[in-house]
Design a protein around this motif. Structure first.
Motif, PDB file in Angstrom:
ATOM      1  N   ALA A  52      81.806 -64.652  49.402  1.00 28.29           N
ATOM      2  CA  ALA A  52      82.570 -64.184  48.245  1.00 28.29           C
ATOM      3  C   ALA A  52      83.836 -63.456  48.685  1.00 28.29           C
ATOM      4  N   GLU A  53      83.699 -62.550  49.646  1.00 25.11           N
ATOM      5  CA  GLU A  53      84.864 -61.792  50.130  1.00 25.11           C
ATOM      6  C   GLU A  53      85.866 -62.699  50.819  1.00 25.11           C
ATOM      7  N   CYS A  54      85.386 -63.673  51.561  1.00 25.44           N
ATOM      8  CA  CYS A  54      86.269 -64.625  52.231  1.00 25.44           C
ATOM      9  C   CYS A  54      87.041 -65.445  51.194  1.00 25.44           C
ATOM     10  N   THR A  55      86.336 -65.902  50.173  1.00 23.65           N
ATOM     11  CA  THR A  55      86.981 -66.695  49.123  1.00 23.65           C
ATOM     12  C   THR A  55      88.089 -65.904  48.453  1.00 23.65           C
ATOM     13  N   ILE A  56      87.779 -64.690  48.047  1.00 24.85           N
ATOM     14  CA  ILE A  56      88.775 -63.852  47.361  1.00 24.85           C
ATOM     15  C   ILE A  56      89.950 -63.550  48.282  1.00 24.85           C
ATOM     16  N   ALA A  57      89.690 -63.251  49.545  1.00 29.07           N
ATOM     17  CA  ALA A  57      90.766 -62.958  50.494  1.00 29.07           C
ATOM     18  C   ALA A  57      91.667 -64.173  50.700  1.00 29.07           C
ATOM     19  N   CYS A  58      91.077 -65.353  50.800  1.00 27.12           N
ATOM     20  CA  CYS A  58      91.889 -66.560  50.984  1.00 27.12           C
ATOM     21  C   CYS A  58      92.806 -66.789  49.781  1.00 27.12           C
ATOM     22  N   VAL A  59      92.299 -66.497  48.590  1.00 30.51           N
ATOM     23  CA  VAL A  59      93.112 -66.672  47.390  1.00 30.51           C
ATOM     24  C   VAL A  59      94.210 -65.617  47.323  1.00 30.51           C
ATOM     25  N   LEU A  60      93.842 -64.369  47.503  1.00 30.37           N
ATOM     26  CA  LEU A  60      94.808 -63.280  47.351  1.00 30.37           C
ATOM     27  C   LEU A  60      95.809 -63.182  48.493  1.00 30.37           C
ATOM     28  N   ALA A  61      95.356 -63.392  49.726  1.00 29.20           N
ATOM     29  CA  ALA A  61      96.228 -63.165  50.880  1.00 29.20           C
ATOM     30  C   ALA A  61      96.879 -64.424  51.444  1.00 29.20           C
ATOM     31  N   HIS A  62      96.288 -65.583  51.164  1.00 29.72           N
ATOM     32  CA  HIS A  62      96.788 -66.795  51.812  1.00 29.72           C
ATOM     33  C   HIS A  62      97.221 -67.896  50.852  1.00 29.72           C
ATOM     34  N   GLY A  63      97.264 -67.594  49.572  1.00 29.62           N
ATOM     35  CA  GLY A  63      97.766 -68.569  48.603  1.00 29.62           C
ATOM     36  C   GLY A  63      96.825 -69.713  48.287  1.00 29.62           C
ATOM     37  N   ALA A  64      95.556 -69.587  48.660  1.00 28.25           N
ATOM     38  CA  ALA A  64      94.587 -70.623  48.295  1.00 28.25           C
ATOM     39  C   ALA A  64      94.308 -70.534  46.796  1.00 28.25           C
ATOM     40  N   THR A  65      93.640 -71.537  46.262  1.00 23.98           N
ATOM     41  CA  THR A  65      93.250 -71.525  44.857  1.00 23.98           C
ATOM     42  C   THR A  65      91.734 -71.614  44.760  1.00 23.98           C
ATOM     43  N   TYR A  66      91.202 -71.114  43.649  1.00 25.32           N
ATOM     44  CA  TYR A  66      89.770 -71.230  43.420  1.00 25.32           C
ATOM     45  C   TYR A  66      89.445 -72.670  43.074  1.00 25.32           C
ATOM     46  N   VAL A  67      88.356 -73.169  43.659  1.00 27.11           N
ATOM     47  CA  VAL A  67      87.886 -74.533  43.407  1.00 27.11           C
ATOM     48  C   VAL A  67      86.379 -74.498  43.188  1.00 27.11           C
ATOM     49  N   LEU A  68      85.864 -75.592  42.654  1.00 29.05           N
ATOM     50  CA  LEU A  68      84.430 -75.775  42.512  1.00 29.05           C
ATOM     51  C   LEU A  68      83.996 -76.853  43.492  1.00 29.05           C
ATOM     52  N   TYR A  69      82.981 -76.545  44.283  1.00 25.39           N
ATOM     53  CA  TYR A  69      82.424 -77.531  45.209  1.00 25.39           C
ATOM     54  C   TYR A  69      81.002 -77.823  44.754  1.00 25.39           C
ATOM     55  N   ASP A  70      80.745 -79.089  44.395  1.00 27.13           N
ATOM     56  CA  ASP A  70      79.426 -79.452  43.864  1.00 27.13           C
ATOM     57  C   ASP A  70      78.492 -80.047  44.918  1.00 27.13           C
ATOM     58  N   GLY A  71      78.891 -79.982  46.166  1.00 30.28           N
ATOM     59  CA  GLY A  71      78.087 -80.560  47.240  1.00 30.28           C
ATOM     60  C   GLY A  71      78.646 -81.885  47.724  1.00 30.28           C
ATOM     61  N   ASN A  72      79.460 -82.530  46.871  1.00 26.23           N
ATOM     62  CA  ASN A  72      80.097 -83.800  47.226  1.00 26.23           C
ATOM     63  C   ASN A  72      81.600 -83.773  46.995  1.00 26.23           C
ATOM     64  N   GLU A  73      81.989 -83.251  45.857  1.00 28.69           N
ATOM     65  CA  GLU A  73      83.396 -83.263  45.437  1.00 28.69           C
ATOM     66  C   GLU A  73      83.932 -81.843  45.313  1.00 28.69           C
ATOM     67  N   VAL A  74      85.246 -81.731  45.483  1.00 25.55           N
ATOM     68  CA  VAL A  74      85.951 -80.464  45.288  1.00 25.55           C
ATOM     69  C   VAL A  74      86.855 -80.635  44.076  1.00 25.55           C
TER      70      VAL A  74
END
Length: 113
Positions: A52-74
């Motif tokens: 969770a912390e890694c995800t939030i940091a990647c979005v806030l600090a590195h310009g990533a976006t939130y995505v949904l990963y269902d095990g096969n598709e993003v």
């Protein structure tokens, strides 16, 4: 005379549009992660002690976006605010998929059971 035909025609158009939108709506279940660690594998980035912390940091600090990963598709998510509270967690999203861009137009997001 024209009004008598116009009202039923408008009602039919509204009903058809509502049905078309409802047909496109579906549920997606997966993990909220970020576009840099799209398959929810944060072992290489480790921007925090938890996924969770890694995800939030990647979005806030590195310009990533939130995505949904269902095990096969993003899937990219149209809503980029709500996913923060679900980062690293399994959710069910109700929405409409744009298959070309693999973007879900998010209508609701809840914790998955």
């Amino acid at each position: 005379m024209m009004r008598k035909h116009l009202v039923p025609a408008l009602v039919i158009i509204v009903v058809i549009a509502a049905l078309a939108a409802a047909q496109g709506r579906r549920n997606f279940t997966g993990v909220i992660t970020d576009s840099m660690c799209a398959t929810a594998d944060h072992s290489r980035m480790r921007m925090g002690p938890t996924d969770a912390e890694c995800t939030i940091a990647c979005v806030l600090a590195h310009g990533a976006t939130y995505v949904l990963y269902d095990g096969n598709e993003v899937y990219t998510l149209s809503d980029q605010k709500t996913p923060e509270k679900f980062a690293g967690k399994k959710v069910t999203i109700s929405g409409i998929l744009d298959a070309k861009s693999k973007t879900i137009r998010v209508e609701s997001m809840i914790a998955a059971k």
